[in-house]
Design a protein around this motif. Structure first.
Motif, PDB file in Angstrom:
ATOM      1  N   GLN A  94       0.845  -1.195   0.000  1.00 36.87           N
ATOM      2  CA  GLN A  94       0.000   0.000   0.000  1.00 36.87           C
ATOM      3  C   GLN A  94       0.880   1.245   0.000  1.00 36.87           C
ATOM      4  O   GLN A  94       2.046   1.199   0.351  1.00 36.87           O
ATOM      5  CB  GLN A  94      -0.889   0.041   1.246  1.00 36.87           C
ATOM      6  N   ASN A  95       0.281   2.340  -0.400  1.00 37.80           N
ATOM      7  CA  ASN A  95       0.882   3.676  -0.303  1.00 37.80           C
ATOM      8  C   ASN A  95       2.305   3.732  -0.856  1.00 37.80           C
ATOM      9  O   ASN A  95       2.541   3.367  -1.985  1.00 37.80           O
ATOM     10  CB  ASN A  95       0.804   4.180   1.141  1.00 37.80           C
ATOM     11  N   ASP A  96       3.268   4.202  -0.025  1.00 35.46           N
ATOM     12  CA  ASP A  96       4.640   4.381  -0.500  1.00 35.46           C
ATOM     13  C   ASP A  96       5.276   3.065  -0.937  1.00 35.46           C
ATOM     14  O   ASP A  96       6.018   3.029  -1.927  1.00 35.46           O
ATOM     15  CB  ASP A  96       5.513   5.036   0.577  1.00 35.46           C
ATOM     16  N   ASP A  97       4.997   1.993  -0.218  1.00 35.25           N
ATOM     17  CA  ASP A  97       5.565   0.698  -0.595  1.00 35.25           C
ATOM     18  C   ASP A  97       5.026   0.246  -1.950  1.00 35.25           C
ATOM     19  O   ASP A  97       5.764  -0.300  -2.777  1.00 35.25           O
ATOM     20  CB  ASP A  97       5.262  -0.360   0.468  1.00 35.25           C
ATOM     21  N   LEU A  98       3.748   0.483  -2.183  1.00 32.61           N
ATOM     22  CA  LEU A  98       3.141   0.136  -3.468  1.00 32.61           C
ATOM     23  C   LEU A  98       3.742   0.984  -4.577  1.00 32.61           C
ATOM     24  O   LEU A  98       4.100   0.469  -5.649  1.00 32.61           O
ATOM     25  CB  LEU A  98       1.619   0.329  -3.401  1.00 32.61           C
ATOM     26  N   ARG A  99       3.883   2.263  -4.329  1.00 32.28           N
ATOM     27  CA  ARG A  99       4.461   3.173  -5.317  1.00 32.28           C
ATOM     28  C   ARG A  99       5.898   2.761  -5.657  1.00 32.28           C
ATOM     29  O   ARG A  99       6.271   2.691  -6.826  1.00 32.28           O
ATOM     30  CB  ARG A  99       4.419   4.611  -4.793  1.00 32.28           C
ATOM     31  N   LYS A 100       6.701   2.459  -4.638  1.00 37.70           N
ATOM     32  CA  LYS A 100       8.091   2.049  -4.872  1.00 37.70           C
ATOM     33  C   LYS A 100       8.157   0.733  -5.646  1.00 37.70           C
ATOM     34  O   LYS A 100       8.990   0.582  -6.550  1.00 37.70           O
ATOM     35  CB  LYS A 100       8.826   1.918  -3.534  1.00 37.70           C
ATOM     36  N   ALA A 101       7.303  -0.206  -5.308  1.00 34.21           N
ATOM     37  CA  ALA A 101       7.291  -1.494  -6.006  1.00 34.21           C
ATOM     38  C   ALA A 101       6.871  -1.321  -7.461  1.00 34.21           C
ATOM     39  O   ALA A 101       7.431  -1.962  -8.362  1.00 34.21           O
ATOM     40  CB  ALA A 101       6.363  -2.476  -5.296  1.00 34.21           C
ATOM     41  N   LYS A 151       9.157  -2.137 -10.723  1.00 38.59           N
ATOM     42  CA  LYS A 151       8.702  -3.021 -11.800  1.00 38.59           C
ATOM     43  C   LYS A 151       8.768  -2.298 -13.142  1.00 38.59           C
ATOM     44  O   LYS A 151       9.193  -2.871 -14.143  1.00 38.59           O
ATOM     45  CB  LYS A 151       7.277  -3.516 -11.516  1.00 38.59           C
ATOM     46  N   TYR A 152       8.350  -1.051 -13.174  1.00 43.23           N
ATOM     47  CA  TYR A 152       8.416  -0.244 -14.395  1.00 43.23           C
ATOM     48  C   TYR A 152       9.867  -0.142 -14.876  1.00 43.23           C
ATOM     49  O   TYR A 152      10.151  -0.315 -16.066  1.00 43.23           O
ATOM     50  CB  TYR A 152       7.832   1.145 -14.145  1.00 43.23           C
TER      51      TYR A 152
END
Length: 163
Positions: free
Chosen positions: A35-42, A46-47
């Protein structure tokens, strides 16, 4: 295919492909509980992985070609670019996102056009195998309906290293 024809503009296809793949990646990451920052970083990670693999697959093919093809084949800039484009798409985790839609008179653009023509011909000949295909629309405007397996099968038919 006349790529200058207003009916063949592929910007909408480009946007749909990216939206579908990025949504798929995001949904996959969410199922892991991120979620949140962890989701954004993941997602960014991946990108970046997809982008790096795109470069490795494309440039790696150039390295193979320059060490295996006769010099006469390397003089035509379009053929090495076509081979590199095939590798870039075939070996991608998300082949659809690596199909280059930009066509112009550069070696890259001409190689892209060649691949798009091959894909379009396959789609026209296999309409009944494409889920949701509308026979009243140009094939390439429905590029996003192809599966990864279909894309790889198309490439296998024209890729000399896979035959």
């Amino acid at each position: 295919i006349n790529y200058d024809d207003e009916n063949m503009k592929l910007s909408g296809v480009y946007d749909r492909i990216r939206l579908n793949i990025y949504s798929e990646i995001l949904d996959s990451l969410k199922t892991t509980g991120l979620q949140n920052d962890d989701l954004r970083k993941a997602f960014i990670s991946k990108y970046n992985e997809i982008t790096n693999n795109h470069i490795i697959n494309h440039e790696g093919r150039h390295a193979i070609d320059f060490n295996t093809l006769p010099k006469s084949k390397l003089r035509n800039d379009t053929e090495p670019e076509f081979g590199a484009t095939l590798s870039q798409v075939y070996f991608s985790s998300y082949p659809m996102i690596d199909i280059p839609l930009e066509t112009n008179n550069t070696p890259h653009g001409l190689a892209n056009r060649k691949l798009l023509n091959i894909i379009s011909d396959w789609m026209d000949q296999n309409k009944n195998m494409i889920k949701g295909f509308d026979k009243n629309k140009p094939a390439l405007q429905q590029l996003d309906l192809l599966t990864n397996k279909q894309i790889r099968n198309i490439i296998e038919k024209v890729e000399p290293f896979l035959n």
